[in-house]
Scaffold this motif. Structure first.
Motif, PDB file in Angstrom:
ATOM      1  N   ILE A   1     102.708   4.996  -1.287  1.00 19.71           N
ATOM      2  CA  ILE A   1     101.591   5.865  -1.652  1.00 19.71           C
ATOM      3  C   ILE A   1     101.118   5.490  -3.051  1.00 19.71           C
ATOM      4  O   ILE A   1     101.905   5.463  -4.000  1.00 19.71           O
ATOM      5  CB  ILE A   1     101.996   7.353  -1.619  1.00 19.71           C
ATOM      6  N   LYS A   2      99.825   5.208  -3.171  1.00 17.57           N
ATOM      7  CA  LYS A   2      99.265   4.826  -4.465  1.00 17.57           C
ATOM      8  C   LYS A   2      98.962   6.074  -5.283  1.00 17.57           C
ATOM      9  O   LYS A   2      98.246   6.962  -4.834  1.00 17.57           O
ATOM     10  CB  LYS A   2      97.982   4.015  -4.243  1.00 17.57           C
ATOM     11  N   PRO A   3      99.514   6.189  -6.506  1.00 17.72           N
ATOM     12  CA  PRO A   3      99.251   7.372  -7.333  1.00 17.72           C
ATOM     13  C   PRO A   3      97.791   7.423  -7.777  1.00 17.72           C
ATOM     14  O   PRO A   3      97.121   6.394  -7.852  1.00 17.72           O
ATOM     15  CB  PRO A   3     100.189   7.189  -8.533  1.00 17.72           C
ATOM     16  N   ASN A   4      97.306   8.642  -8.045  1.00 19.09           N
ATOM     17  CA  ASN A   4      95.954   8.788  -8.567  1.00 19.09           C
ATOM     18  C   ASN A   4      96.008   9.342  -9.988  1.00 19.09           C
ATOM     19  O   ASN A   4      97.087   9.489 -10.569  1.00 19.09           O
ATOM     20  CB  ASN A   4      95.100   9.666  -7.643  1.00 19.09           C
ATOM     21  N   TYR A   5      94.853   9.655 -10.528  1.00 19.51           N
ATOM     22  CA  TYR A   5      94.812  10.076 -11.935  1.00 19.51           C
ATOM     23  C   TYR A   5      95.547  11.396 -12.165  1.00 19.51           C
ATOM     24  O   TYR A   5      96.147  11.608 -13.228  1.00 19.51           O
ATOM     25  CB  TYR A   5      93.358  10.185 -12.402  1.00 19.51           C
ATOM     26  N   LEU A   6      95.554  12.288 -11.156  1.00 21.91           N
ATOM     27  CA  LEU A   6      96.260  13.560 -11.318  1.00 21.91           C
ATOM     28  C   LEU A   6      97.772  13.348 -11.373  1.00 21.91           C
ATOM     29  O   LEU A   6      98.489  14.060 -12.091  1.00 21.91           O
ATOM     30  CB  LEU A   6      95.901  14.507 -10.172  1.00 21.91           C
ATOM     31  N   THR A   7      98.260  12.373 -10.601  1.00 24.96           N
ATOM     32  CA  THR A   7      99.694  12.057 -10.638  1.00 24.96           C
ATOM     33  C   THR A   7     100.110  11.680 -12.045  1.00 24.96           C
ATOM     34  O   THR A   7     101.126  12.169 -12.570  1.00 24.96           O
ATOM     35  CB  THR A   7     100.007  10.896  -9.676  1.00 24.96           C
TER      36      THR A   7
END
Length: 755
Positions: free
Chosen positions: A545-551
């Motif tokens: 799973i590729k993290p996003n900016y919120l992660t």
């Protein structure tokens, strides 16, 4: 209450209207002209005018009647459509099918079934409408049952079932149905639906595999198929595949196709490749309004307002859609007056533009202006009502949102799913479980509960009201459970401190995504379990799973709280790797993290940022204050004012704190005075505490004491403690004793002992 105001949901009237008899023969061309006028007016939402044309037409054919019935349905006037349908003596199979589709459109499944059973004759179009209607309302079991009963099937029949399974994320069933079709029966829509279905559930490899299968088949890809192929490639975050599809487009003679070109552009913007997007945009031989709006929106996404404005100015012919996009960009960036200027320049704004302007006012807290515009609208559609209801909710006016929803019901119109989701959010915000249950009942009566957005909002509403049994019931009853549904349940459990249950839901989730993982990570961060949050993050990366900016913003917060600068730097490297370093909120989190860790790297992040918002300036000013960088804070504050960004209360807290730590008394005094005189900001007790720290540190104890005694806000123990500490440092026993007496009267003996 709402329950007493939903008379429009009573049984539809079936009494006959007087049938107008023709008094003279009309030429066919005149009848055709009347029919086109009715359709045109209905399409514009001017249904009353359409009815006037209908009533004034002395000679009507079946198309005239069908056009008026369709017009009513298109504008949400199902009751009127049904009444007109029953008054039409010359109904044909199209009339029955129109009414069938109308009932299905607004979720009245039982009424639709009765229409179908009452049809004197049926054709394959009627059968397809029945199957498609059940699909639209999420009843795939009934759709499949009717599909199996069909006397004959065509490609639309098969495509409807495949579409239904894909919408529900039932890709195994969709693939099975696809393989049951005869090869020669499949058309481009069949392939496109299946590829899009896999894209929708984020199974991009499967989507790409089906696309390659299509390329190897006898089917020659057309424009639409190439576009969905680009969606699959974008999902894989593989720009090489995007380049390959550009080559395929050239071989198919679509290199100059504006739709394909815009899809390529969209692929670049979705994969955070702004530079590539700009290069491709400049080389495009043809551009349409969607091309321009895509690029303008991309600049806005990266907080590059000046670039968005410059691109807008380059547009030769500014269509209503392009103007509306720029208007929305201004509104999102807080420049509401520029947005209104563009709105006023549009000669004939359509309902979409009106809705966008209302939303813009609401986003910027200007509810009175939004209401004024709403009341002035020449034509309202369900989105207009939903936008205004949502505006009230965004600004905390939940009661007004409920009242407006009731007004919508009084008009006899059926709310769309956005209207339901907004009013359910109002109930959630006020934890008004009674109103929420009534609206839930209304969604069932209107069939809207089958809409995934409405179902997800019901889950969120019940979770906010701490009714977890209702959450479970709604979730289990949902015909369509998308990824958002699962995430809504996870969020609801986390809101109710049920972390273990949320993790179990995550484990059982068929299609996990970054949102679900980030929610769990954020919950651990909020609970102060930073190490567990980091473990979950590693598990997330391990499953691909590729993290996003919120992660990253959540994890950076943990690093800052733990003063783990080494780990923070590792996260910074990952942020660059995943192409998220252009997100303003991520950069803001990096600045805060480095500042809490006592590192000057936060200043380097600030200097390299492509765009800044007020949070950015406040973060760097606060960082300077935390690390005693007074001169740097003064320079940054002056730069902030020079760029036209108005400082707020937090900005002044940052610069006053920095001046205090660095002993910059004169600058601190000047900023404190400027705060009120130049910016109209009333100092809070926290600003006064900064000034007491500043004056006390410089030995100006009498001035500090006088400031406390004369300030218009009530002094708290912290400000007296700051002065008491300064008295101890400078050995001023006289003022120190007075301050100690104050603290004793306030019951804070512990502060004296600690000091």
């Amino acid at each position: 209450m709402i329950r007493r105001r939903i008379g429009f949901l009573r049984s539809f009237s079936t009494h006959s209207l007087p049938v107008l008899r023709p008094k003279q023969r009309f030429h066919p061309s005149e009848i055709f002209k009347c029919n086109q006028t009715i359709l045109r007016l209905a399409k514009l939402g001017r249904v009353k005018e359409a009815r006037q044309v209908f009533d004034s037409t002395p000679q009507k054919d079946s198309v005239t009647w069908n056009s008026m019935i369709s017009g009513y349905i298109e504008n949400g006037c199902l009751k009127e459509a049904n009444s007109l349908f029953h008054s039409f003596e010359g109904k044909n199979v199209r009339s029955w099918t129109i009414m069938l589709n109308g009932f299905f459109k607004y979720g009245f499944i039982d009424e639709a079934r009765m229409v179908f059973e009452s049809m004197p004759e049926r054709n394959i179009v009627s059968w397809n409408s029945l199957v498609s209607g059940y699909v639209q309302n999420g009843d795939l079991r009934k759709a499949r049952e009717m599909f199996n009963k069909m006397p004959e099937r065509n490609v639309s029949s098969w495509n409807s079932m495949i579409t239904g399974y894909c919408r529900c994320g039932m890709m195994k069933e969709a693939r099975e149905m696809f393989h049951r079709m005869e090869d020669e029966l499949r058309n481009s829509v069949t392939w496109m639906v299946l590829v899009s279905g896999y894209v929708e559930v984020k199974e991009y490899r499967e989507a790409w595999g089906v696309f390659l299968m299509m390329l190897r088949s006898v089917t020659r890809p057309d424009q639409a198929l190439l576009v969905v192929g680009l969606s699959a490639a974008s999902g894989l975050n593989d720009l090489d595949l995007v380049l390959c599809l550009r080559t395929v487009g050239i071989k198919l003679g679509l290199e100059d196709d504006v739709v394909v070109g815009t899809a390529v552009l969209n692929s670049y913007t979705r994969n955070e490749s702004l530079d590539e997007a700009i290069k491709f945009f400049e080389l495009m031989p043809r551009k349409n309004e969607y091309t321009w709006t895509t690029m303008i929106t991309a600049f806005s996404h990266y907080s590059k307002l000046n670039d968005a404005v410059a691109l807008y100015e380059r547009c030769g012919e500014k269509s209503v859609a392009i103007r509306t996009t720029m208007m929305s960009v201004y509104a999102q960036q807080g420049n509401i007056y520029e947005a209104r200027r563009i709105f006023d320049e549009i000669v004939n704004p359509d309902v979409i533009t009106w809705n966008a302007m209302i939303s813009g006012y609401a986003q910027n807290g200007l509810l009175e202006e939004a209401k004024d515009l709403f009341l002035r609208m020449p034509v309202r559609n369900p989105i207009s009502w939903a936008a205004m209801i949502s505006g009230f909710v965004q600004n905390g006016s939940n009661k007004e949102a409920l009242d407006l929803f009731v007004e919508l019901l009084k008009t006899g119109s059926i709310p769309n799913h956005w209207g339901f989701t907004s009013v359910l959010l109002a109930c959630a915000n006020d934890e008004d479980i009674e109103a929420g249950r009534q609206i839930h009942s209304l969604t069932i009566k209107s069939g809207a509960q089958n809409n995934s957005f409405v179902g997800n909002s019901l889950i969120s509403m019940y979770a906010k009201c701490k009714q977890m049994e209702d959450v479970s019931q709604v979730f289990n009853a949902m015909r369509i459970r998308d990824t958002v549904s699962w995430n809504s349940v996870i969020s609801g459990l986390l809101e109710n401190c049920m972390l273990d249950e949320a993790i179990n839901i995550l484990k059982n989730m068929p299609n996990q995504d970054v949102v679900s993982w980030t929610a769990i990570i954020s919950a651990y961060v909020r609970d102060g379990q930073g190490e567990d949050a980091l473990k979950i993050f590693l598990d997330m990366l391990a499953v691909g799973i590729k993290p996003n900016y919120l992660t990253f913003t959540s994890l950076l917060s943990t690093c800052g709280n733990l003063a783990a600068s080494k780990l923070g730097k590792q996260l910074h490297a990952l942020i660059i790797k995943y192409g998220l370093s252009s997100f303003v909120c991520v950069c803001n989190s990096l600045i805060s993290m480095y500042s809490k860790c006592g590192s000057v790297d936060g200043l380097h992040v600030f200097e390299d940022m492509p765009g800044r918002d007020i949070v950015t300036w406040n973060a760097v000013l606060t960082g300077c204050a935390q690390n005693g960088l007074g001169k740097e804070a003064v320079e940054i504050f002056e730069e902030m004012e020079a760029t036209g960004v108005p400082p707020d209360e937090i900005s002044f807290l940052g610069v006053l704190g920095a001046c205090s730590h660095a002993g910059l008394v004169d600058q601190g005094r000047a900023y404190f005075i400027s705060m009120t005189q130049d910016h109209g900001i009333k100092p809070s007790v926290y600003h006064y505490t900064c000034m007491v720290d500043l004056l006390g540190g410089a030995g100006l104890l009498s001035e500090a004491e006088a400031l406390i005694q004369n300030m218009p806000v009530e002094a708290d123990s912290a400000i007296w403690d700051a002065l008491f500490t300064a008295c101890k440092i400078h050995g001023n026993m006289k003022i120190g004793q007075r301050v100690a007496g104050r603290l004793l009267k306030m019951g804070h003996k512990d502060l004296l002992l600690r000091s």
